[in-house]
Scaffold this motif. Structure first.
Motif, PDB file in Angstrom:
ATOM      1  N   ARG A  56       0.863  -1.180   0.000  1.00 57.81           N
ATOM      2  CA  ARG A  56       0.000   0.000   0.000  1.00 57.81           C
ATOM      3  C   ARG A  56       0.896   1.226   0.000  1.00 57.81           C
ATOM      4  NH1 ARG A  56      -3.256   0.047   5.022  1.00 57.81           N
ATOM      5  NH2 ARG A  56      -1.807  -1.522   5.835  1.00 57.81           N
ATOM      6  N   HIS A  58       0.964   5.792  -0.871  1.00 57.09           N
ATOM      7  CA  HIS A  58       0.267   7.026  -1.229  1.00 57.09           C
ATOM      8  C   HIS A  58       1.278   8.030  -1.759  1.00 57.09           C
ATOM      9  CE1 HIS A  58       1.810   8.415   2.663  1.00 57.09           C
ATOM     10  NE2 HIS A  58       1.591   9.651   2.226  1.00 57.09           N
ATOM     11  N   ARG A  61      -1.356  14.102  -4.897  1.00 61.46           N
ATOM     12  CA  ARG A  61      -2.348  13.985  -5.964  1.00 61.46           C
ATOM     13  C   ARG A  61      -1.796  14.500  -7.297  1.00 61.46           C
ATOM     14  NH1 ARG A  61      -7.603  12.801  -6.110  1.00 61.46           N
ATOM     15  NH2 ARG A  61      -7.692  12.705  -3.827  1.00 61.46           N
ATOM     16  N   TRP A  66       0.192   7.871 -10.132  1.00 61.68           N
ATOM     17  CA  TRP A  66      -0.948   7.123  -9.623  1.00 61.68           C
ATOM     18  C   TRP A  66      -1.983   6.881 -10.717  1.00 61.68           C
ATOM     19  CZ3 TRP A  66      -6.018   8.741  -9.578  1.00 61.68           C
ATOM     20  CH2 TRP A  66      -6.284  10.100  -9.661  1.00 61.68           C
ATOM     21  N   GLY A 114      -7.107   0.856  -7.210  1.00 64.08           N
ATOM     22  CA  GLY A 114      -7.382   2.128  -6.541  1.00 64.08           C
ATOM     23  C   GLY A 114      -7.990   3.115  -7.515  1.00 64.08           C
ATOM     24  N   PRO A 115      -8.064   4.368  -7.128  1.00 60.19           N
ATOM     25  CA  PRO A 115      -7.554   4.929  -5.873  1.00 60.19           C
ATOM     26  C   PRO A 115      -8.371   4.514  -4.654  1.00 60.19           C
ATOM     27  CG  PRO A 115      -8.696   6.612  -7.124  1.00 60.19           C
ATOM     28  CD  PRO A 115      -8.642   5.413  -8.007  1.00 60.19           C
ATOM     29  N   LEU A 121      -7.552   5.495   2.820  1.00 58.69           N
ATOM     30  CA  LEU A 121      -6.400   6.381   2.745  1.00 58.69           C
ATOM     31  C   LEU A 121      -5.967   6.826   4.143  1.00 58.69           C
ATOM     32  CD1 LEU A 121      -4.454   7.830   0.863  1.00 58.69           C
ATOM     33  CD2 LEU A 121      -6.157   9.654   0.602  1.00 58.69           C
ATOM     34  N   ILE A 157      -3.691  13.980  -1.309  1.00 54.23           N
ATOM     35  CA  ILE A 157      -2.945  12.752  -1.603  1.00 54.23           C
ATOM     36  C   ILE A 157      -3.858  11.693  -2.200  1.00 54.23           C
ATOM     37  CG2 ILE A 157      -1.213  13.173   0.187  1.00 54.23           C
ATOM     38  CD1 ILE A 157      -2.680  11.191   1.984  1.00 54.23           C
ATOM     39  N   VAL A 158      -3.241  10.703  -2.816  1.00 57.16           N
ATOM     40  CA  VAL A 158      -3.952   9.569  -3.417  1.00 57.16           C
ATOM     41  C   VAL A 158      -3.232   8.299  -2.994  1.00 57.16           C
ATOM     42  CG1 VAL A 158      -4.648   8.428  -5.557  1.00 57.16           C
ATOM     43  CG2 VAL A 158      -4.672  10.927  -5.410  1.00 57.16           C
ATOM     44  N   GLY A 159      -3.998   7.259  -2.688  1.00 59.19           N
ATOM     45  CA  GLY A 159      -3.401   5.982  -2.319  1.00 59.19           C
ATOM     46  C   GLY A 159      -3.938   4.845  -3.168  1.00 59.19           C
TER      47      GLY A 159
END
Length: 210
Positions: A56, A58, A61, A66, A114-115, A121, A157-159
């Motif tokens: 996982r 992150h 963004r 991503w 994802g995201p 997140l 942010i993006v995970g």
């Protein structure tokens, strides 16, 4: 990855130990026109998810990696473990040897999903902090943030997760040397005493049953 048979590591726990112990890795994803997008990121390794675990991660963004990763492209996460110079002086016959480098590295191949949702997140951020805050008197968590600050974090942010489909693990730890030279190299690393040296010596001895 070029890996002579002697240097291939297949032990699951040793491989995951390197990934977990050196979890600031390098994520690589191919672009539309054949280029490669690369990001250096802290990963959380879920050891019990699947044959080789799950990653996982992150990022900001604004980091386009991503988007590439979650389009279903193959991705590779590279984890570089301990490494260091090995001197010819350490061998029984130093005039017949040249310098080399010992190291441990893992390439984890898979595809991203994802995201993540907001809750996933936040959990990722908390899990990552818990790993690195371990031992602190008052470990940090997102629960210590003002609500507005937390929402700003989540928006920025993006995970996503990566189910590891296969790994390439190369542990080049003097396995191609005689038992006497192997022992001499491990001892010399311990005497030199850098953190990576000590970890390499430990890996050499444990892998060789010492």
């Amino acid at each position: 990855m070029y890996s002579p048979r002697l240097f291939v590591e297949t032990d699951r726990e040793r491989v995951l130990d390197i990934m977990e112990g050196y979890s600031f890795g390098c994520l690589m994803v191919t672009e539309e026109h054949g280029g490669v997008e690369i990001a250096h990121l802290p990963f959380v390794i879920d050891r019990d998810a699947g044959a080789w675990g799950r990653l996982r991660v992150h990022m900001a963004r604004g980091n386009r990696i991503w988007k590439l990763a979650t389009e279903g492209r193959p991705v590779v996460a590279v984890f570089s473990g301990p490494h260091g110079y090995v001197s010819p002086r350490w061998y029984e016959q130093p005039t017949r040897q040249v310098p080399t480098w010992n190291y441990a590295v893992v390439h984890a191949h898979g595809r991203a999903a994802g995201p993540m949702s907001r809750d996933e997140l936040v959990k990722l951020v908390d899990d990552l902090a818990a790993i690195h805050e371990r031992g602190a008197a008052e470990p940090w968590s997102t629960g210590k943030l003002d609500e507005g600050v937390l929402e700003g974090l989540v928006q920025g942010i993006v995970g996503f997760s990566i189910d590891i489909e296969r790994v390439e693990a190369k542990f080049k730890l003097s396995q191609n040397r005689s038992p006497a030279d192997h022992a001499r190299v491990a001892r010399a690393l311990e005497e030199r005493g850098k953190p990576d040296d000590l970890e390499m010596a430990r890996l050499m001895r444990s892998r060789n049953g010492q």
